[in-house]
Design a protein around this motif. Sequence first.
Motif, PDB file in Angstrom:
ATOM      1  N   ALA A 370      -9.025   2.332   0.896  1.00 63.61           N
ATOM      2  CA  ALA A 370      -8.012   1.955  -0.092  1.00 63.61           C
ATOM      3  C   ALA A 370      -6.853   2.955  -0.157  1.00 63.61           C
ATOM      4  N   GLU A 371      -6.956   4.037   0.620  1.00 60.22           N
ATOM      5  CA  GLU A 371      -5.909   5.057   0.591  1.00 60.22           C
ATOM      6  C   GLU A 371      -4.558   4.480   1.024  1.00 60.22           C
ATOM      7  N   MET A 372      -4.584   3.590   2.000  1.00 58.30           N
ATOM      8  CA  MET A 372      -3.357   2.962   2.482  1.00 58.30           C
ATOM      9  C   MET A 372      -3.694   1.565   2.987  1.00 58.30           C
ATOM     10  N   THR A 373      -3.194   0.553   2.313  1.00 54.77           N
ATOM     11  CA  THR A 373      -3.427  -0.826   2.747  1.00 54.77           C
ATOM     12  C   THR A 373      -2.341  -1.235   3.739  1.00 54.77           C
ATOM     13  N   ALA A 374      -2.549  -2.376   4.390  1.00 56.62           N
ATOM     14  CA  ALA A 374      -1.527  -2.879   5.305  1.00 56.62           C
ATOM     15  C   ALA A 374      -0.215  -3.127   4.563  1.00 56.62           C
ATOM     16  N   ARG A 375      -0.297  -3.656   3.362  1.00 56.17           N
ATOM     17  CA  ARG A 375       0.922  -3.927   2.604  1.00 56.17           C
ATOM     18  C   ARG A 375       1.598  -2.633   2.155  1.00 56.17           C
ATOM     19  N   ASP A 376       0.811  -1.619   1.828  1.00 53.74           N
ATOM     20  CA  ASP A 376       1.396  -0.310   1.514  1.00 53.74           C
ATOM     21  C   ASP A 376       2.215   0.210   2.691  1.00 53.74           C
ATOM     22  N   HIS A 421      -6.392 -15.994   8.247  1.00 53.96           N
ATOM     23  CA  HIS A 421      -6.912 -15.455   6.982  1.00 53.96           C
ATOM     24  C   HIS A 421      -5.831 -14.745   6.173  1.00 53.96           C
ATOM     25  N   ASP A 422      -4.988 -13.934   6.856  1.00 54.58           N
ATOM     26  CA  ASP A 422      -3.979 -13.147   6.153  1.00 54.58           C
ATOM     27  C   ASP A 422      -2.871 -12.813   7.152  1.00 54.58           C
ATOM     28  N   PRO A 423      -1.816 -13.619   7.204  1.00 53.90           N
ATOM     29  CA  PRO A 423      -0.768 -13.396   8.200  1.00 53.90           C
ATOM     30  C   PRO A 423      -0.134 -12.010   8.134  1.00 53.90           C
ATOM     31  N   LEU A 424       0.094 -11.507   6.921  1.00 52.52           N
ATOM     32  CA  LEU A 424       0.798 -10.228   6.795  1.00 52.52           C
ATOM     33  C   LEU A 424      -0.101  -9.055   7.171  1.00 52.52           C
ATOM     34  N   ALA A 425      -1.296  -9.009   6.638  1.00 51.67           N
ATOM     35  CA  ALA A 425      -2.199  -7.894   6.949  1.00 51.67           C
ATOM     36  C   ALA A 425      -2.569  -7.879   8.422  1.00 51.67           C
ATOM     37  N   SER A 426      -2.666  -9.060   9.034  1.00 54.05           N
ATOM     38  CA  SER A 426      -3.059  -9.105  10.443  1.00 54.05           C
ATOM     39  C   SER A 426      -2.005  -8.480  11.344  1.00 54.05           C
ATOM     40  N   LEU A 427      -0.772  -8.377  10.864  1.00 60.00           N
ATOM     41  CA  LEU A 427       0.270  -7.716  11.652  1.00 60.00           C
ATOM     42  C   LEU A 427      -0.104  -6.271  11.964  1.00 60.00           C
ATOM     43  N   LEU A 428      -0.791  -5.610  11.024  1.00 58.33           N
ATOM     44  CA  LEU A 428      -1.199  -4.216  11.236  1.00 58.33           C
ATOM     45  C   LEU A 428      -2.667  -4.068  11.603  1.00 58.33           C
ATOM     46  N   LEU A 429      -3.516  -4.943  11.084  1.00 56.07           N
ATOM     47  CA  LEU A 429      -4.947  -4.800  11.367  1.00 56.07           C
ATOM     48  C   LEU A 429      -5.295  -5.245  12.781  1.00 56.07           C
TER      49      LEU A 429
END
Length: 474
Positions: A370-376, A421-429
């Motif tokens: 939780a220190e840094m999420t994809a959206r962060d 599942h999550d278009p935005l988070a998948s950009l970084l994950l």
Amino acid sequence: MRTLLIQNATCIATMDDAGSELRDTSVLIRGYAIEAMGSAQDLLQRAGGKVDEVIDARGHLVMPGMINTHHHMYQSLTRAIPAVQNAELFSWLRGLYPIWANLTPEMIQVSTLTAMAELLLSGCTTSSDHLYIYPNGTKLDDSIEAAQEIGMRFTATRGSMSVGQSAGGLPPDRVVEKEDAILQDTQRLIEQYHDASHGSMLHIAVAPCSPFSVSRDLMRESALLARKYGVRLHTHLAENDHDIAYSLEKFGCTPAQYAHDLGWTGADVWHAHCVKLDDEGISLFAATRTGIAHCPCSNMRLASGIAPVRKMLDAGVPIGLGVDGSASNDAAHMVNEARQAMLLARVGRAMQPPEVRNGKTFFGCDLGPAEMTARDALKLATRGGAQVLGRQDIGHIAPGMCADLALFDLRTLSFAGGAVHDPLASLLLCASPQAAYTIVNGRIVVRRGQLTTVDLPVLIEKHNRLAVQLAALS
């Protein structure tokens, strides 16, 4: 004015204050600005029933163009130099200064084009560049011409070095300049090029290189000059342990104290790295709204350390992302930089001692994710970068903002099983993709993954030839 309709995007990550993520939405661009968002039918009607171009954004993620807050673009000519592949900052610099002393105007222009091409293909629309070495008739104008040719929004910083080895500095004497000449040229550049208007494609900033390569007098005079003209200030600070030791030995203070004493704190200042900024420095930067360019890949490459980004953000320090020089990264891919920022922050938290909360022990690995999420991390790459560079017209998607956008095709292999599942988070994950489209100031500069403004194969061939030539001259 030319109109462009981005139609039926699967997801639009606006990066607005609410973090809105819109589905099956369209964006109307008129000229250089975003005019409206909504249904394709409504926007087409608003445009009078016809637009000049339509991009079918079904199956695409649309986000603000990313903003790179620290770079040394000329260094793309000296990537992966064997002698410094495993060096820390100071020995790395000592190994490369003699090579950089042979740079020519053509090398500056071609390397800038190459670095900007890489950034644009990764969805970056605005970049700063810190050029601080000017041998053989090179000028910041060479970089500015390249930015205008390729179509990138640009903050060109007039860097400088004035304290050579004979005076206790790090660089060789042959690559430093006289301080009067530095200040005169900086004033010339501001007066000739700086454009403070809404939607400006070019800003100039004042950027003495570092505490170990310029004098305190130059730092003071540079701050006075910048504030006289209302432009921003940039330098390197607190990058690694040798950097801290140098400041303590030469100046009798920490880098943050050094910066504050010389007028280098405030909302018009941003410092690169700050890996070793202490708690006092973090509080000072938060209180003065002094910005930081966080460069995770370079910090790992040179083993400088892990910047305490979460602590800084929680304190209120403005932070953007920077890819840093292409000889210390050795890439300029903003999606990957954001991904590394996310991952490094998590590892850094996992290395910290356990915490006891309400009688329960939490290990670092419990709290790290939780220190840094994809959206962060993506917020750092967009809103954070805009704040650090002093721009209120870029960094998020809304009517009236500059039309700087990046589109990523969610139907490609790297997104398979993630974007559903999550278009935005998948950009970084998931694996770091290239942009399908990059739009700068309403102009399409990357179309279907290909640059539209330069002939990339020709550029690469020329760049490689000059890189071999430069290394052979040292």
